[in-house]
Scaffold this active site. Structure first.
Site, short mmCIF file in Angstrom:
data_model
loop_
_atom_site.label_atom_id
_atom_site.label_comp_id
_atom_site.label_asym_id
_atom_site.label_seq_id
_atom_site.Cartn_x
_atom_site.Cartn_y
_atom_site.Cartn_z
CG HIS A 44 -2.51 -10.01 12.42
ND1 HIS A 44 -1.39 -9.65 13.13
CD2 HIS A 44 -2.45 -9.28 11.27
CE1 HIS A 44 -0.70 -8.75 12.46
NE2 HIS A 44 -1.32 -8.51 11.31
CD GLU A 45 -4.33 -9.75 8.08
OE1 GLU A 45 -3.16 -10.16 8.15
OE2 GLU A 45 -4.62 -8.56 7.80
CG HIS A 90 -4.36 -4.98 10.10
ND1 HIS A 90 -3.52 -4.16 10.80
CD2 HIS A 90 -3.61 -6.06 9.74
CE1 HIS A 90 -2.30 -4.70 10.86
NE2 HIS A 90 -2.33 -5.85 10.22
CG HIS A 109 1.75 -4.89 11.81
ND1 HIS A 109 2.29 -4.86 10.55
CD2 HIS A 109 0.71 -5.76 11.74
CE1 HIS A 109 1.65 -5.70 9.76
NE2 HIS A 109 0.67 -6.26 10.46
#
Lengths: 437, 90
Positions: A126-127, A130, A136
């Protein structure tokens, strides 16, 4: 998905790990490195991005993506908040110093491959999304949903991004065009093998003569996430939503459903709990709760948890069938010609007025091998090599037709009509069997 | 579904500001958030998360607000980004 309009101007990115988790269960540095390698691989598999670990020299501080474990205030203006709450954050791509840097809250219990703590692999993927320019996503499934969703892979080496995330990253960096995706520079030689995960071994080729899918006689049948599983002995068949068999050959239960006793040779009943998508297995006087394909810790538990007492006052020692009737969301458990009804929306509790006799379900076997329900709410009763369909919400519809499991589900050839001696016959070559037949 | 306790309400408003659903209150006018603004923000958060958009801090919404998560905001307005980038350079 959402992007923030920022992306790296290059496709070769370096990364480094500045420090390691300091809380129990103290993931070993080599395991953390493996997890990060496979978390990056999830993104490089679908684009032309290449991630290279910065050599352990001064280069570490100059890596594009610097990974660190920090707690509370850690001089980037975005303090963490202790265990729970915020887990991690990353900075979007750019020319500034912290661009791409990824911080994990060091007050979490970072784990891998079990539910006891916070899964490092899932949060890392997930990170890094980014760090590559994604924001998101409100889609499900998506690794870029803001809320922690638990572990996302039984084996991180084969993790594949959900479509939403693949479209998102390819909108920034295009699709992978090289013929063969260079897997990470054989991490296993530089780094130890990834933490041992209970991944399914290549199933031994079961001897089809032992397990002929056309014979019927299944121990349990379950509708799990829209796919129907037929269990028989130590094997199971899997039928996809399209009603096509994943394979004519059965798979070994022990290679896929991790956590049942060794030597399991008969499953009594299985169903998927709708409230939390957990999968319940009944064997004898015990039951297991599975999260995806792995039994959760604390199981097996005794069947007595369910509090089922038969009409003659005896405790139920085993279950024959279990299903959730889609038309009312209630859980039905069958045993010894009787059935109980439970509500499981919040906590499980037995509905009053049960058990009742299975004969209330007109036109179907009173001791079925198992039962499933499909989205439209019809209930399918399986027994031997036949099944019966009870229309949504009805229990005593006057005509319930018996159908062939082998033909309709197992894709077996139609049985050739036979004239059985002493059997009531209609036209030549036909035989009509009663339900018990 | 009990109405949220007052502190849950203020925590909910903080949460909505933190994750980009509510613009931070205007420091010059000290203007507080309007009730409508908060309800709109709650609905947006509920839709983003796939919850029923009641506009109320109901139990499902409060439960999700206490779920562990990534600390980046869900709604990133360009002004925030510019501000972030400006802060970075400083």
């Amino acid at each position: 998905y959402a992007t923030v309009g920022l992306r790296w101007k290059k496709s070769d990115l370096t990364w480094s790990i500045q420090n390691y988790p300091s809380l129990y269960p103290f993931l070993k540095p080599d395991d953390v490195k493996s997890i990060m390698i496979y978390a990056f691989k999830a993104w490089s598999d679908v684009t032309n991005l290449n991630f290279q670990a910065a050599p352990p020299t001064s280069e570490q501080d100059r890596a594009d993506i610097k990974i660190s474990f920090a707690r509370s205030l850690h001089d980037d203006g975005y303090p963490f908040d202790g265990k729970g709450g915020t887990l991690a954050h990353a900075f979007f791509p750019g020319e500034y110093e912290v661009a791409g840097d990824t911080h994990f809250d060091d007050e979490e219990s970072w784990t891998y491959g079990d539910d006891s703590g916070t899964d490092l692999f899932a949060v890392a993927v997930h990170e890094f999304g980014h760090a590559l320019g994604l924001s998101h996503s409100s889609t499900s499934p998506s690794i870029m949903r803001p809320y922690y969703q638990g572990a996302v892979a039984v084996d991180i080496r084969s993790y594949i991004l959900p479509d939403d995330d693949r479209y998102a990253i390819q909108s920034l960096y295009g699709k992978k065009i090289s013929p063969s995706a260079p897997s990470p520079k054989n991490p296993t030689s530089q780094l130890p093998k990834p933490p041992n995960t209970p991944h399914p071994k290549v199933p031994l080729k079961p001897d089809p003569s032992i397990q002929n899918r056309c014979e019927g006689g299944f121990d349990a049948v379950a509708n799990i996430r829209g796919e129907v599983f037929f269990f028989k002995g130590p094997y199971f068949w899997r039928i996809q939503r399209s009603r096509s068999l994943v394979s004519l050959q059965p798979a070994l239960i022990k290679n896929f459903w991790i956590g049942l006793p060794p030597g399991t040779n008969k499953i009594d009943a299985v169903y998927e709990r709708k409230s939390d998508s957990r999968i319940i297995f009944f064997i004898g006087s015990q039951y297991w709760v599975f999260k995806d394909t792995v039994a959760m810790s604390g199981y097996p538990r005794p069947l007595s948890d369910w509090g089922m007492i038969s009409h003659d006052g005896k405790e139920v020692k085993s279950v024959e069938a279990a299903f959730i009737w889609a038309h009312n969301g209630k859980t039905y458990i069958f045993s010894g010609g009787e059935f109980w009804r439970f509500s499981e929306a919040e906590q499980r509790h037995q509905d009053a007025g049960y058990p009742r006799f299975s004969s209330l379900w007109k036109g179907v076997p009173s001791n079925p091998d198992d039962i499933i329900t499909e989205e439209e709410g019809d209930a399918y009763f399986f027994k031997n090599n036949s099944y019966w369909v009870v229309k949504s919400g009805e229990m005593d519809q006057d005509s319930v037709t018996r159908r062939s499991t082998a033909v309709d589900w197992m894709r077996c050839p139609e049985p050739t009509p036979t004239t059985l001696p002493g059997n009531p016959r209609g036209r030549e070559g036909e035989c009509n069997c009663g339900i018990s037949g | 579904h009990l109405a949220p306790m007052p502190d849950q309400y203020s925590r909910g408003v903080d949460w909505l500001s933190r994750y980009g659903y509510l613009p931070p209150p205007d420091p010059r006018t000290g203007q507080l958030q309007s009730k409508e603004g908060i309800e709109t923000a709650i609905k947006e958060m509920q839709r983003f998360a796939g919850l029923k958009d009641t506009g109320k801090l109901d139990s499902d919404t409060l439960k999700l607000m206490s779920t562990p998560r990534c600390s980046l905001p869900d709604i990133i307005g360009s002004k925030d980004l510019l501000k972030k980038r400006r802060r970075k350079r400083r």
